[in-house]
Design an enzyme around this catalytic site. Structure first.
Site, mmCIF file in Angstrom:
data_model
loop_
_atom_site.group_PDB
_atom_site.id
_atom_site.type_symbol
_atom_site.label_atom_id
_atom_site.label_comp_id
_atom_site.label_asym_id
_atom_site.label_seq_id
_atom_site.Cartn_x
_atom_site.Cartn_y
_atom_site.Cartn_z
ATOM 1 N N ARG A 60 0.817 -1.217 0.000
ATOM 2 C CA ARG A 60 0.000 0.000 0.000
ATOM 3 C C ARG A 60 0.849 1.265 0.000
ATOM 4 O O ARG A 60 0.348 2.340 -0.340
ATOM 5 C CB ARG A 60 -1.010 -0.027 1.149
ATOM 6 C CG ARG A 60 -2.122 -1.053 0.908
ATOM 7 C CD ARG A 60 -3.152 -1.052 2.017
ATOM 8 N NE ARG A 60 -2.613 -1.435 3.292
ATOM 9 C CZ ARG A 60 -2.415 -2.693 3.683
ATOM 10 N NH1 ARG A 60 -2.729 -3.689 2.879
ATOM 11 N NH2 ARG A 60 -1.910 -2.963 4.872
ATOM 12 N N GLU A 97 5.816 -9.723 15.989
ATOM 13 C CA GLU A 97 5.303 -10.244 17.259
ATOM 14 C C GLU A 97 5.471 -11.771 17.301
ATOM 15 O O GLU A 97 5.894 -12.340 18.296
ATOM 16 C CB GLU A 97 3.827 -9.858 17.395
ATOM 17 C CG GLU A 97 3.326 -9.987 18.810
ATOM 18 C CD GLU A 97 1.887 -9.490 18.926
ATOM 19 O OE1 GLU A 97 1.371 -8.910 17.957
ATOM 20 O OE2 GLU A 97 1.303 -9.714 19.996
HETATM 21 P P1 AMP Z 1 4.059 -1.768 11.728
HETATM 22 O O1 AMP Z 1 5.329 -2.397 11.180
HETATM 23 O O2 AMP Z 1 3.584 -2.439 12.960
HETATM 24 O O3 AMP Z 1 4.204 -0.270 11.871
HETATM 25 O O4 AMP Z 1 2.930 -2.061 10.661
HETATM 26 C C1 AMP Z 1 2.827 -1.254 9.528
HETATM 27 C C2 AMP Z 1 2.521 -2.065 8.284
HETATM 28 O O5 AMP Z 1 1.483 -3.011 8.516
HETATM 29 C C3 AMP Z 1 2.057 -1.149 7.178
HETATM 30 O O6 AMP Z 1 2.594 -1.629 5.935
HETATM 31 C C4 AMP Z 1 0.537 -1.267 7.211
HETATM 32 O O7 AMP Z 1 0.010 -1.268 5.910
HETATM 33 C C5 AMP Z 1 0.266 -2.582 7.913
HETATM 34 N N1 AMP Z 1 -0.706 -2.458 9.017
HETATM 35 C C6 AMP Z 1 -0.444 -2.646 10.329
HETATM 36 N N2 AMP Z 1 -1.541 -2.494 11.070
HETATM 37 C C7 AMP Z 1 -2.540 -2.181 10.227
HETATM 38 C C8 AMP Z 1 -3.937 -1.873 10.384
HETATM 39 N N3 AMP Z 1 -4.539 -1.866 11.590
HETATM 40 N N4 AMP Z 1 -4.662 -1.585 9.280
HETATM 41 C C9 AMP Z 1 -4.075 -1.573 8.062
HETATM 42 N N5 AMP Z 1 -2.775 -1.866 7.833
HETATM 43 C C10 AMP Z 1 -2.002 -2.164 8.898
#
Ligand code: AMP
Length: 174
Positions: A60, A97
């Site tokens: 995305r 995680e």
């Molecule tokens: P993080 O590495 O935990 O910051 O997760 C970010 C990545 O996971 C991004 O590429 C987001 O598109 C996806 N992501 C994580 N949580 C969500 C969520 N609640 N809704 C949509 N995409 C998410």
């Protein structure tokens, strides 16, 4: 305000892709070209003038990352999950995680010393953006900042990113 416009159309989908996750669905933004343009304006306004390239995180982060790079006349660098890029790559593995993930960039995607802005749709824990920053550094680039459409404030993902750059844009914290 762009924040309110974004939050008024983003759809919360419960228990996707697994139970307990509240997924932020940005596809309604894509259905509105005028809003997409205004969102791009806001992302572009936050890019420092000395940035040399925009890197987008699969998948995305590609949706607005490439148009953002084109708008600014900058190269676009796709950061992809392991095994997707066809040419010589550099990889960075990081902990999730449960288990771990690996992301990759083409080895020749970036000139040494170039300043890169990292873009993704959403900041959650910050693990993915941090891994992207490590990848940029690994190929000899500098992290010039981060930009996200959405940011989950409760997870405080910005904290881990400030060591790379204090230039962190989140259009719609939520
Ligand atoms: P993080 O590495 O935990 O910051 O997760 C970010 C990545 O996971 C991004 O590429 C987001 O598109 C996806 N992501 C994580 N949580 C969500 C969520 N609640 N809704 C949509 N995409 C998410």
């Amino acid at each position: 305000m762009i924040k309110d416009e974004i939050l008024s159309v983003v759809r919360n989908v419960a228990d996707f892709p697994k139970p307990g996750i509240l997924f932020k669905d940005i596809t309604p933004i894509l259905q509105d070209p005028a809003l997409s343009e205004r969102l791009l304006d806001a992302l572009a306004a936050a890019v420092p003038a000395d940035v040399n390239a925009i890197a987008g995180i699969e998948s995305r982060g590609f949706l607005f990352g490439l148009p953002l790079a084109m708008r600014l006349g900058l190269p676009f660098i796709p950061i992809r999950k392991s095994g997707k890029l066809p040419y010589e790559t550099v990889a960075y593995s990081y902990e999730l995680e449960y288990g771990h993930a690996t992301i990759e960039m083409h080895a020749d995607a970036l000139e040494r010393g170039h300043k890169v802005l990292i873009h993704d749709d959403l900041l959650a824990t910050g693990g993915t953006a941090k891994a992207a920053a490590e990848l940029v550094i690994k190929v000899g680039g500098q992290v010039a900042g981060f930009s996200f459409i959405l940011g989950l404030e409760s997870l405080n993902g910005m904290h881990d990113l400030t060591v790379y750059s204090r230039n962190i844009t989140i259009l719609a914290p939520c």
